[in-house]
Design a protein around this motif. Sequence first.
Motif, PDB file in Angstrom:
ATOM      1  N   UNK A 150     -22.886 -40.405  97.277  1.00 17.82           N
ATOM      2  CA  UNK A 150     -23.969 -39.976  96.400  1.00 17.82           C
ATOM      3  C   UNK A 150     -23.672 -40.415  94.974  1.00 17.82           C
ATOM      4  N   UNK A 151     -24.689 -40.896  94.318  1.00 21.67           N
ATOM      5  CA  UNK A 151     -24.568 -41.335  92.935  1.00 21.67           C
ATOM      6  C   UNK A 151     -25.861 -42.002  92.516  1.00 21.67           C
ATOM      7  N   UNK A 152     -25.885 -42.557  91.336  1.00 20.80           N
ATOM      8  CA  UNK A 152     -27.117 -43.136  90.810  1.00 20.80           C
ATOM      9  C   UNK A 152     -27.632 -44.323  91.615  1.00 20.80           C
ATOM     10  N   UNK A 153     -26.780 -45.005  92.337  1.00 20.68           N
ATOM     11  CA  UNK A 153     -27.227 -46.094  93.197  1.00 20.68           C
ATOM     12  C   UNK A 153     -27.199 -45.721  94.678  1.00 20.68           C
ATOM     13  N   UNK A 154     -26.941 -44.459  94.953  1.00 19.56           N
ATOM     14  CA  UNK A 154     -27.004 -43.946  96.327  1.00 19.56           C
ATOM     15  C   UNK A 154     -27.667 -42.572  96.277  1.00 19.56           C
ATOM     16  N   UNK A 155     -28.922 -42.571  95.854  1.00 17.60           N
ATOM     17  CA  UNK A 155     -29.636 -41.307  95.655  1.00 17.60           C
ATOM     18  C   UNK A 155     -30.734 -41.094  96.694  1.00 17.60           C
ATOM     19  N   UNK A 156     -30.588 -41.721  97.833  1.00 19.20           N
ATOM     20  CA  UNK A 156     -31.592 -41.567  98.881  1.00 19.20           C
ATOM     21  C   UNK A 156     -31.746 -40.136  99.352  1.00 19.20           C
ATOM     22  N   UNK A 157     -30.692 -39.341  99.208  1.00 20.50           N
ATOM     23  CA  UNK A 157     -30.750 -37.944  99.641  1.00 20.50           C
ATOM     24  C   UNK A 157     -31.758 -37.137  98.843  1.00 20.50           C
ATOM     25  N   UNK A 158     -32.033 -37.572  97.591  1.00 23.34           N
ATOM     26  CA  UNK A 158     -33.032 -36.857  96.797  1.00 23.34           C
ATOM     27  C   UNK A 158     -34.376 -37.585  96.794  1.00 23.34           C
ATOM     28  N   UNK A 159     -34.353 -38.900  96.893  1.00 19.35           N
ATOM     29  CA  UNK A 159     -35.604 -39.659  96.800  1.00 19.35           C
ATOM     30  C   UNK A 159     -36.496 -39.477  98.014  1.00 19.35           C
TER      31      UNK A 159
END
Length: 305
Positions: A172-181
């Motif tokens: 999770x991070x700014x380039x792995x934010x699929x969990x929120x998008x």
Amino acid sequence: MKKIQIGTSSIEASQLALGCMRMAGLSTEKAKEVVTASMEVGINFFDHADIYGDGESERLFGEVIRGLNVSRDQLYLQSKCGIRKGYYDFSKEHIISSVEGSLQRLQTDYLDVLALHRPDALMEPDEISEAFYKLKKSGKVRFFGVSNFAPSTVELLQQSLSDKLIVNQLQFGLQHAGMVSTNMNVNMENETGINRDGSVLDYMRLKQLTVQAWSPYQFGYFDGVFINHPDFKELNDCLQSIANRYQVTPTVIATSWINRHPANIQTIVGSMNPERIKEISQSTSVELTRQEWYELYQASGFKLL
């Protein structure tokens, strides 16, 4: 350093954890500097795995801690198991054997947390339960968790366990934010709206499992770090602008973005640079506004409807 409760356990640990994957290969003196710098800024949670450096990371860490004469109750040690050469293995024998090896290398009598590293398609929940029960009864593991597990796999395992799982490691991070998008694009016929993880972030919150964010500064599949990368100009301009407001660095802001999420995420910092560890530790003192959080989200390439 801000402290957070890990899952439903009695562990109150630093919001930042040191990921020790890259410790293998360091000299004992360099490893000592890394561990000392981490503890000086309030990091008391250390993440390992039996495969990191083929066990060398754990061995070196254990040697350093013994040399520093640090009391065991000042640290929280977590290790992971289940990845073998060419396959995954959640058999009772392998889990117990892996823990025995980790304890020996770390020079400790117990792990605070044992996590299953990658989902084993052939896992038998009852067999895992037997391994966990034996490890808990013997005092060798206090709590259990998982890593890279989908909600349904967590449920499948949890139904056989007497103890509640307390962590799930997820990238999770700014380039792995699929969990929120995904949730912000629910019912939309677009790429972002495709649910690839079973709404895992919401599930973790509902079940009170702590998300441990790994590789928080990476983009792609270990393609590199997005901070100061020329391909991410919009994001880096936004990071720098907000960093200037708080008089910190873009890396601090990228970490604060994770900390700001109400899921109470524990970020795993994998740096082996003492100065960088000290820098990143400032992130738990920066509280981004809601507007700043969304500015960074959109600068990362995620669009609002």
